[in-house]
Write an enzyme that holds these catalytic residues in place. Structure first.
Site, PDB file in Angstrom:
ATOM      1  N   ASP A  13       0.812  -1.208   0.000  1.00  0.00           N
ATOM      2  CA  ASP A  13       0.000   0.000   0.000  1.00  0.00           C
ATOM      3  C   ASP A  13       0.848   1.261   0.000  1.00  0.00           C
ATOM      4  O   ASP A  13       0.311   2.352  -0.159  1.00  0.00           O
ATOM      5  CB  ASP A  13      -0.940  -0.003   1.213  1.00  0.00           C
ATOM      6  CG  ASP A  13      -2.343   0.421   0.849  1.00  0.00           C
ATOM      7  OD1 ASP A  13      -2.725   0.243  -0.324  1.00  0.00           O
ATOM      8  OD2 ASP A  13      -3.059   0.931   1.727  1.00  0.00           O
ATOM      9  N   ASP A  30     -11.870  -5.822  10.726  1.00  0.00           N
ATOM     10  CA  ASP A  30     -11.966  -7.279  10.741  1.00  0.00           C
ATOM     11  C   ASP A  30     -13.206  -7.751  11.499  1.00  0.00           C
ATOM     12  O   ASP A  30     -13.933  -8.617  11.006  1.00  0.00           O
ATOM     13  CB  ASP A  30     -10.694  -7.870  11.362  1.00  0.00           C
ATOM     14  CG  ASP A  30     -10.268  -7.149  12.635  1.00  0.00           C
ATOM     15  OD1 ASP A  30     -11.035  -6.279  13.101  1.00  0.00           O
ATOM     16  OD2 ASP A  30      -9.185  -7.451  13.166  1.00  0.00           O
TER      17      ASP A  30
END
Length: 1146
Positions: free
Chosen positions: A417, A849
């Site tokens: 990223d 998550d």
């Protein structure tokens, strides 16, 4: 003929890319040596891939189709693809990816022979071993394009010897003759994914016929006609071919009960018993029954105790009594939320032998014994090479590439990223070293398959090793790994020196051009951007070391590089030549697909951090490999058990596995201090809470070490979810069956459904609105769903697929596929879609998550907790006190965000089970316990300061309640230890850190969440100062490093206040005429309870053992005594003139 394509840049100047048009219609790049040196800078060396549909560029004959596809794949795997929003997708052919030479034929930039045709700089076609494919006996080296031109336009004359080619069918030399070319369907209008699904179904039908015919054998081995006709639904077709009457496959017809196609009768004729892949291990009744009984008893005692406390206030200190009552009510509620989901804990076990027998053993449906397991795409995410060392990420990737799973079914995607060249070249180095490491692991069954961990093992590495060449092989691989580490560590300096050299060259060229154009005029200093250069002498399209426009962390193009191209379909064994010190004649040397991905980032777009990066990988992998299952790992979590993926696949492929959204593995950590001072192992959560949730609807998703079903990530409902409406009271009343019209619809059509479509079939026209406008991606969805189905080898298996469906070869990569993958990782692709809202990882929370797993459970999916005998994955955790507190702060902040969002479990759908709802409710509520915990930790001090207590006196009733509550808690802890397998020390460490985190990070998270919700103010608790340890040779040196943080203020205040209060309480009692020893003992007892929980925190503040001078403790004691005497002098007890009084115990 040279061509060029131009595009206006931001300044209006056209950017020119040079290309050469071959006679076959392809545009290839010009050699840099052939260009004028004045324009040979990195700005012009890229080329654009053009494959125009001209008359001389028509598709090749079917016999040659696979050859053209394989050569195209070779070109694609050696090219760096870049592109994004409002930019052309380019494929830059990499001369080399790293400075060192690459030897493995699958690796990008692998050197091949050059074409001998004058004016052509193409590469000669190569086979799986990297050896040249030469069509003529004279061994004239010719590339694929020139060969096609010679066959089509040159009458098949070899340009070297001028003799006709004796064999123009290259399929015999480059493709395994036993396998033959790909059986492409006749329907040309099909997309690639539709064609693959058609191939699988065709294979299913043929396998179905083979399985039926195998079952219908008589004792003589001949086909039993009578048995077929009278015991099955079989009939005769054209040419005496045998076809089932329903001509189905898998479970197209829901009435066949999951049998193999045309009826369930043939399956019943099998004499071999059906064996499950997993089994549930019940906890002994001698343990679980008392455990549940104690929970009920403690609930009753807590209720009676609270009722007694409320009905017996302390009128002398009503304020103290009221605060204690409020806190105790909340603690009882919080304990109930935590304890109720633990009523049904389970343990599970897998059988890998059965998995191998069903999916990798020759049978009637799979005569060759080729692996019938589904594909798995492994995601590794990293963002900053400075915080996440490339060597750690490289070791994680090596453990993935060496995993014990079919090579052709495994693919690894690395998400960078940060778009850093350091990460890119480190991954390329890892791919190069994998050529040595992976075959070594396969040959000698190495565990673990992370080279850093393996070579750091303290146990005997030669134990249970019987091969004579193991010592020699290990010594050579260890030396190669040491050199690999040195290359990785030297990459930053290598990139800097390389970039400085190229930038200096560009400055010289710019100055030369300036002098030529300016003449005698006064010259201004030349400003050349400090670019970051790749190993082949071209600009890095990602983030530069010195940030520039379109080359910074938040502003760069999307990048995809196939580091290791897809392996061949058949095993490829190595050689024992002098070039390879290891004998690999019996070892498969193929490597899994490895892809580097850096999604496009542009200013003004919300890229959604890790969740956005994971969703980009989901889309890119769907187009390139489309594995029906996804395993996501953090860059510091590696595969410790090479069979971990197989363990998880046992659950997915077992009966009922099609309703599992993910298989969560426990997190295990390395590098933790032996005493686990700050409960980094978190064993109570991973071994108690998660096992308990496994008995309800499944464990929560914890961010790493999780095997997902791809269609569950796409936001679809589980199969057969609409047949029953469980409702909130399904455990008390019967479930209401759904209408017959929906229940009787074909299972295949009901496999892909979303919550918005209850009584009608899924509208495929709405898919672009949900998933984006990529037809490649949309076409891949039903393929992934079909491949992820369990094996229909039992009548009870619903929504299954017949054996042998996944043995067909994979689709080959081409330029259009990778170009489509570039488009789906662009920053604009998710606009006006449901990515991050319903599809993929969910946005809007720090703990994406937990929210992602909650959404799946809320749609009716189930999950499973897989605890393996050998740890599946291992990672690292912060052992420093401040780093640990900040980690807990991030988790708690995410929980507060969940509580104040629509992901609150109170708003869940009826599909979420009651106990699962309570567990998710506790996830959002537990940080708020910190408010009451801090107040309760100050109550003992306030009691000692004021001379009062939370009750009037320590009478028998209060002490009895306190004793029973404490004993039941201890007995519950012992039984939890019994059925979970944790130790008493681990349980106590968890209790200690519960109070440490509750009085620091959790309280800060509540404040941060409330300010964000009420006032919209963002607060970040960061480190204010750092101090490094002096000794680098200590493995746990970071444990003793003191880093000041504002999170430490509440616990320190609580400790100091309670210590002073104890001294004041003793002084007050001693100076009193009538000492109140009962109140003193009550306050001192609870103060010691608080201080005992905060002991690890105090130990962390003292730093390394032995570093704190003794005088510090002496001064601390003197100061405490002085303050207590000062308190007594300022506020002396009434009527006291001397120290004394008789000791009276109530």
């Amino acid at each position: 003929m040279a061509a060029r394509s131009s595009q206006l840049g931001k300044n209006g100047a056209p950017t020119v890319t040079f290309a050469r048009r071959t006679s076959s219609g392809r545009y290839a790049n010009l050699s840099r040596d052939s260009l004028d040196s004045e324009i040979g800078s990195g700005e012009f060396v890229n080329y654009t891939v053009h494959i125009p549909p001209t008359p001389d560029n028509q598709p090749m004959e079917p016999v040659d189709a696979s050859i053209s596809q394989r050569v195209e794949e070779q070109y694609v795997s050696s090219s760096l693809f870049t592109g994004g929003y409002n930019s052309v997708t380019r494929a830059h052919l990499m001369d080399k990816v790293i400075e060192s030479e690459t030897s493995h034929p699958q690796m990008a930039g692998a050197k091949g022979s050059s074409c001998a045709v004058p004016g052509c700089d193409g590469k000669v076609m190569s086979d799986e071993r990297g050896e040249d494919i030469l069509p003529c006996e004279c061994d004239y080296k010719i590339c694929r394009d020139c060969y096609v031109d010679a066959v089509k336009t040159g009458d098949g004359i070899c340009p070297g010897c001028k003799e006709p080619y004796k064999n123009t069918d290259l399929a015999e030399t480059s493709v395994d003759p036993a396998r033959g070319p790909l059986p492409l369907p006749s329907n040309v209008g099909m997309s690639k994914m539709e064609r693959r699904l058609s191939l699988m179904r065709s294979a299913n039908r043929s396998m179905l016929i083979k399985s039926h015919s195998g079952l219908m054998r008589s004792q003589t081995g001949d086909f039993d006609q009578n048995r077929w006709l009278f015991e099955t639904k079989g009939t005769y077709g054209y040419g005496n071919a045998i076809w089932p009457t329903e001509a189905g496959f898998g479970n197209d017809n829901n009435d066949n009960g999951g049998g193999a196609g045309g009826g369930s009768e043939p399956a019943e004729l099998l004499s071999k018993p059906w064996r499950p892949l997993t089994r549930k291990l019940k906890i002994p009744a001698a343990v679980i029954s008392p455990y549940r009984l104690l929970i009920v008893i403690r609930m009753a005692v807590l209720g009676l105790f609270l009722e007694w406390r409320i009905s017996h206030p302390n009128d002398d200190a009503r304020w103290l009594w009221l605060m204690s009552i409020i806190c105790e009510l909340w603690f009882a509620f919080s304990w109930l939320l935590d304890q109720l989901p633990k009523l049904c804990p389970v343990n599970r076990a897998t059988d890998l032998n059965v998995l191998k027998e069903k999916f990798e053993t020759p049978s009637l449906a799979n005569p060759t014994g080729k692996s019938d397991l589904p594909g798995v795409d492994v995601f590794v995410s990293t963002a900053d090479p400075e915080k996440e060392p490339p060597l750690v990420t490289a070791n994680t990737i090596l453990s993935i590439l060496a995993a014990d799973y079919p090579v052709e079914k495994l693919a690894c995607y690395v998400s960078d990223d940060g778009g850093a060249l350091l990460t890119f070249e480190a991954m390329a180095e890892a791919a190069s070293f994998a050529n040595i490491w992976v075959p070594f692991c396969r040959k000698h069954s190495i565990e673990p398959r992370n080279p850093e961990s393996y070579f750091s093992l303290k146990k005997d590495p030669y134990k249970n090793k019987v091969r004579q060449d193991f010592v020699k092989d290990r010594r050579w691989v260890k030396r190669e790994y040491d050199e690999f580490k040195v290359r990785i560590n030297g990459l930053p300096d290598s990139i800097r020196r390389r970039s400085d050299a190229y930038n200096a060259r560009e400055e010289i060229k710019a100055m030369k051009r300036q002098r030529e154009t300016a003449g005698d005029e006064l010259l201004e200093p030349v400003k050349v951007s400090k670019a970051t250069w790749m190993a082949d002498g071209t600009h890095w399209p990602g983030t530069w070391v010195v940030s520039a426009t379109e080359h910074s962390k938040g502003d760069h193009a999307g990048i995809i590089q196939v580091m290791l191209k897809p392996p061949s379909d058949e095993p490829l064994h190595g050689t024992a030549g002098d070039s390879n010190p290891i004998n690999l004649e019996e070892v498969d040397i193929r490597l899994p697909l490895l892809v580097y991905v850096s999604r496009e980032k542009r200013p003004g777009y919300d890229h959604n951090k890790k969740a956005g990066a994971m969703n980009a990988l989901v889309r890119a992998s769907a187009i390139m490999s489309n594995g029906p299952f996804i395993l996501n790992l953090d860059c510091d979590h590696y595969i410790y058990n090479s069979e971990a993926i197989r363990e998880g696949m046992c659950f997915m492929m077992d009966r009922g596995g099609d309703r599992l959204c993910y298989v969560q593995f426990p997190q295990r950590f390395e590098g933790i201090d032996p005493s686990d001072r700050y409960a980094n192992h978190n064993t109570v959560f991973f071994d108690v809470n998660m096992r308990a949730l496994d008995g309800v609807q499944g464990p929560v998703y914890v961010g790493t070490g999780c095997l997902f079903r791809r269609t569950a990530l796409y936001g679809f409902d589980p199969p057969r979810n609409k047949e029953y409406h469980p409702g909130c009271c399904s455990c008390c009343f019967g479930r209401r069956k759904k209408s017959a019209s929906v229940a009787s619809s074909p299972e295949e059509n009901r496999a892909l459904r979303m919550g918005d479509f209850d009584d009608e079939e899924m509208n495929l026209a709405l898919f672009p609105k949900r998933f984006g406008n990529s037809s490649f991606l949309i076409d891949s969805i039903p393929v992934a769903e079909f491949q992820g189905r369990p094996l229909a080898d039992h009548p009870a298996v619903k929504n299954g697929r017949p054996p042998g469906a996944l043995t067909i070869p994979r689709e080959l990569l081409d330029a259009s596929t990778v170009a489509e993958a570039i488009s789906v990782i662009s920053c604009w692709y998710e606009d006006k879609t449901e990515w991050g809202n319903r599809v993929g990882w969910i946005y809007g929370s720090v703990t994406e998550d937990v929210v992602t797993g909650y959404r799946m459970h809320n749609r009716g999916w189930k999950s499973v907790y897989c605890v393996t005998k050998r740890d599946a994955f291992r990672g690292t955790a912060p052992i420093n006190l401040t780093d640990r507190l900040h980690q807990v702060l991030r988790w708690a902040t995410g929980s507060v965000e969940i509580f104040f969002s629509r992901n609150n479990a109170l708003l869940a759908s009826p599909r979420l089970k009651f106990l699962q709802r309570i567990a998710y409710l506790n996830v959002g509520i537990y940080p708020f316990t910190s408010v009451f915990l801090i107040v309760y930790c100050f109550l003992p001090a306030l009691s000692l300061f004021s001379g009062q207590f939370i009750v009037k006196s320590l009478n028998v009733t209060f002490l009895t309640y306190l004793l029973v509550i404490t004993l039941t808690l201890c007995m519950l802890a012992v039984l939890e230890i019994k059925w979970s397998g944790i130790s008493l020390e681990e349980w106590w460490r968890n209790e200690q850190f519960w109070l440490i985190g509750g009085t620091s990070a959790h309280f800060a998270a509540v404040l941060q969440g409330l300010l964000k919700v009420v006032a919209g103010i963002e607060i970040s608790f960061t480190l204010t100062s750092k101090s490094a340890g002096d000794e680098n040779d200590d493995e746990f040196a970071d444990l003793y490093v003191i880093k000041w943080s504002s999170l430490m203020i509440p616990p320190i205040t609580i400790m100091i206040t309670n210590l002073i209060a104890i001294a004041v309480g003793f002084s007050r009692t001693i100076y009193s005429t009538i000492p109140q020893w009962s109140r003193l003992l009550g306050g001192v007892f609870f103060s010691f309870w608080v201080l005992a929980h905060l002991y690890p925190f105090a130990k962390g503040l003292m730093g390394r053992r032995g570093r704190t001078p003794t005088i510090v403790f002496v001064w601390s004691g003197l100061i405490a005594i002085t303050i207590s005497l000062l308190w007594v002098a300022i506020n002396p007890p009434q009527g006291s003139t001397e120290i004394g009084g008789s000791f009276q115990f109530p």
